[in-house]
Design a protein around this motif. Structure first.
Motif, PDB file in Angstrom:
ATOM      1  N   GLY A 187       0.006   0.044  21.870  1.00  0.00           N
ATOM      2  CA  GLY A 187      -0.947  -1.053  22.142  1.00  0.00           C
ATOM      3  C   GLY A 187      -1.140  -1.717  20.752  1.00  0.00           C
ATOM      4  O   GLY A 187      -0.128  -1.879  20.009  1.00  0.00           O
ATOM      5  N   SER A 188      -2.151  -2.519  20.581  1.00  0.00           N
ATOM      6  CA  SER A 188      -2.451  -3.100  19.396  1.00  0.00           C
ATOM      7  C   SER A 188      -2.793  -2.678  18.208  1.00  0.00           C
ATOM      8  O   SER A 188      -3.147  -1.343  18.236  1.00  0.00           O
ATOM      9  N   PHE A 189      -2.523  -3.084  16.927  1.00  0.00           N
ATOM     10  CA  PHE A 189      -2.724  -2.458  15.635  1.00  0.00           C
ATOM     11  C   PHE A 189      -3.649  -3.431  15.083  1.00  0.00           C
ATOM     12  O   PHE A 189      -3.605  -4.770  15.148  1.00  0.00           O
ATOM     13  N   THR A 190      -4.671  -2.849  14.237  1.00  0.00           N
ATOM     14  CA  THR A 190      -5.439  -3.776  13.618  1.00  0.00           C
ATOM     15  C   THR A 190      -5.452  -3.241  11.906  1.00  0.00           C
ATOM     16  O   THR A 190      -4.615  -2.575  11.743  1.00  0.00           O
ATOM     17  N   ALA A 191      -6.197  -3.949  11.283  1.00  0.00           N
ATOM     18  CA  ALA A 191      -6.215  -3.507   9.886  1.00  0.00           C
ATOM     19  C   ALA A 191      -7.461  -3.843   9.218  1.00  0.00           C
ATOM     20  O   ALA A 191      -8.708  -4.818   9.679  1.00  0.00           O
ATOM     21  N   SER A 192      -7.999  -3.101   8.357  1.00  0.00           N
ATOM     22  CA  SER A 192      -9.301  -3.078   7.645  1.00  0.00           C
ATOM     23  C   SER A 192      -9.329  -4.542   6.810  1.00  0.00           C
ATOM     24  O   SER A 192     -10.393  -4.897   6.634  1.00  0.00           O
ATOM     25  N   GLU A 193      -8.166  -5.112   6.328  1.00  0.00           N
ATOM     26  CA  GLU A 193      -7.942  -6.298   6.023  1.00  0.00           C
ATOM     27  C   GLU A 193      -7.243  -6.999   6.975  1.00  0.00           C
ATOM     28  O   GLU A 193      -5.688  -7.405   6.853  1.00  0.00           O
ATOM     29  N   PRO A 194      -7.568  -7.669   7.919  1.00  0.00           N
ATOM     30  CA  PRO A 194      -6.625  -8.078   9.074  1.00  0.00           C
ATOM     31  C   PRO A 194      -6.030  -9.498   8.637  1.00  0.00           C
ATOM     32  O   PRO A 194      -6.464 -10.252   7.873  1.00  0.00           O
ATOM     33  N   GLY A 195      -4.870  -9.544   9.413  1.00  0.00           N
ATOM     34  CA  GLY A 195      -4.037 -10.717   8.961  1.00  0.00           C
ATOM     35  C   GLY A 195      -3.337 -11.002   7.677  1.00  0.00           C
ATOM     36  O   GLY A 195      -2.807 -12.050   7.550  1.00  0.00           O
ATOM     37  N   LYS A 196      -3.428  -9.951   6.803  1.00  0.00           N
ATOM     38  CA  LYS A 196      -2.725 -10.107   5.653  1.00  0.00           C
ATOM     39  C   LYS A 196      -1.200 -10.064   5.649  1.00  0.00           C
ATOM     40  O   LYS A 196      -0.683  -9.134   6.457  1.00  0.00           O
ATOM     41  N   THR A 197      -0.507 -11.027   5.209  1.00  0.00           N
ATOM     42  CA  THR A 197       1.157 -11.158   4.976  1.00  0.00           C
ATOM     43  C   THR A 197       1.684 -11.167   3.853  1.00  0.00           C
ATOM     44  O   THR A 197       2.853 -10.969   3.758  1.00  0.00           O
ATOM     45  N   GLU A 198       0.843 -11.045   3.027  1.00  0.00           N
ATOM     46  CA  GLU A 198       1.344 -10.816   1.684  1.00  0.00           C
ATOM     47  C   GLU A 198       0.253 -10.341   0.755  1.00  0.00           C
ATOM     48  O   GLU A 198      -0.736 -10.427   0.754  1.00  0.00           O
ATOM     49  N   ILE A 199       1.008  -9.607  -0.592  1.00  0.00           N
ATOM     50  CA  ILE A 199      -0.059  -9.217  -1.542  1.00  0.00           C
ATOM     51  C   ILE A 199       0.790  -9.740  -2.964  1.00  0.00           C
ATOM     52  O   ILE A 199       1.950  -9.657  -3.074  1.00  0.00           O
ATOM     53  N   MET A 200      -0.041 -10.344  -3.636  1.00  0.00           N
ATOM     54  CA  MET A 200       0.344 -10.883  -4.866  1.00  0.00           C
ATOM     55  C   MET A 200       0.827  -9.906  -5.994  1.00  0.00           C
ATOM     56  O   MET A 200       0.285  -8.834  -6.116  1.00  0.00           O
ATOM     57  N   CYS A 201       1.902 -10.056  -6.401  1.00  0.00           N
ATOM     58  CA  CYS A 201       2.516  -9.166  -7.508  1.00  0.00           C
ATOM     59  C   CYS A 201       2.296  -9.796  -8.776  1.00  0.00           C
ATOM     60  O   CYS A 201       3.376 -10.947  -9.173  1.00  0.00           O
ATOM     61  N   ARG A 202       1.655  -9.142  -9.785  1.00  0.00           N
ATOM     62  CA  ARG A 202       1.614  -9.531 -11.290  1.00  0.00           C
ATOM     63  C   ARG A 202       1.481 -10.945 -11.497  1.00  0.00           C
ATOM     64  O   ARG A 202       2.039 -11.539 -12.713  1.00  0.00           O
ATOM     65  N   GLY A 203       1.152 -11.677 -10.576  1.00  0.00           N
ATOM     66  CA  GLY A 203       0.907 -13.058 -11.040  1.00  0.00           C
ATOM     67  C   GLY A 203       2.328 -13.980 -10.892  1.00  0.00           C
ATOM     68  O   GLY A 203       2.521 -14.972 -10.999  1.00  0.00           O
ATOM     69  N   VAL A 204       3.478 -13.205 -10.618  1.00  0.00           N
ATOM     70  CA  VAL A 204       4.756 -13.838 -10.492  1.00  0.00           C
ATOM     71  C   VAL A 204       5.053 -14.330  -9.143  1.00  0.00           C
ATOM     72  O   VAL A 204       5.606 -15.491  -9.034  1.00  0.00           O
TER      73      VAL A 204
END
Length: 178
Positions: A47-64
């Motif tokens: 079924g469906s999956f949720t997240a504690s931080e929903p809708g996140k598609t990216e995480i910043m890496c070192r400001g790069v």
């Protein structure tokens, strides 16, 4: 004249300074499929999956630049599809199965400095039982931001393979099936 050259150099630096690092699409884990084939004909749906931080598609890496999921999907849907794919290849998936698994991505983060993905997932069964697992996946990193962020992106898929393995090979997994 000097001002125009300076603006051109600055614009070039800004535009080239931000890269995007896409993780690989999910690939089936032989170990996970082997574990799932031991279910002796039991069928599951997802079924469906949720997240504690929903809708996140990216995480910043070192400001790069950001680490992104393939095809712009959310991290929780990336993991949901990974579980579905494992179940399908193991021939234990059925959309009309009597038991449905849902999930919550409790945490997802990485350290490109130490070379670790940290994931936490809770999987719930329609029978009322649930299990929570974590994965702290280590990978080779680099001092250089561009290299480290690329290696971080490439390490997401095997980190998720291990996370799914921590679910399907968990001693409590059978409690989700009945």
């Amino acid at each position: 004249m000097f001002l125009k050259i300076w603006v051109a150099v600055l614009a070039t630096a800004i535009m080239s300074g931000c890269s995007t690092y896409a993780a690989n699409r999910y690939a089936i884990s032989v170990d996970n499929v082997t574990a799932l084939k031991q279910l002796n004909g039991k069928k599951l749906s997802v079924g469906s999956f949720t997240a504690s931080e929903p809708g996140k598609t990216e995480i910043m890496c070192r400001g790069v630049g950001p680490i992104k999921t393939p095809d712009g999907q959310t991290f929780e849907n990336f993991i949901k599809k990974a579980l579905e794919d494992e179940l399908k290849i193991a021939e234990v998936y059925s959309a009309s199965a009597p038991v449905t698994l849902t999930g919550n991505l409790d945490a997802i983060d990485f350290s490109s400095t130490s070379g670790t993905w940290n994931l936490a997932l809770t999987v719930k069964s329609s029978n009322g039982n649930s299990i929570s697992v974590t994965e702290n996946y280590s990978y080779k990193t680099s001092f250089y931001g561009e290299t480290a962020c690329n290696q971080t992106a490439q390490a997401l898929m095997p980190a998720v393979q291990n996370l799914i393995g921590n679910v399907v090979r968990n001693n409590e997994f059978n409690k989700l099936l009945n």
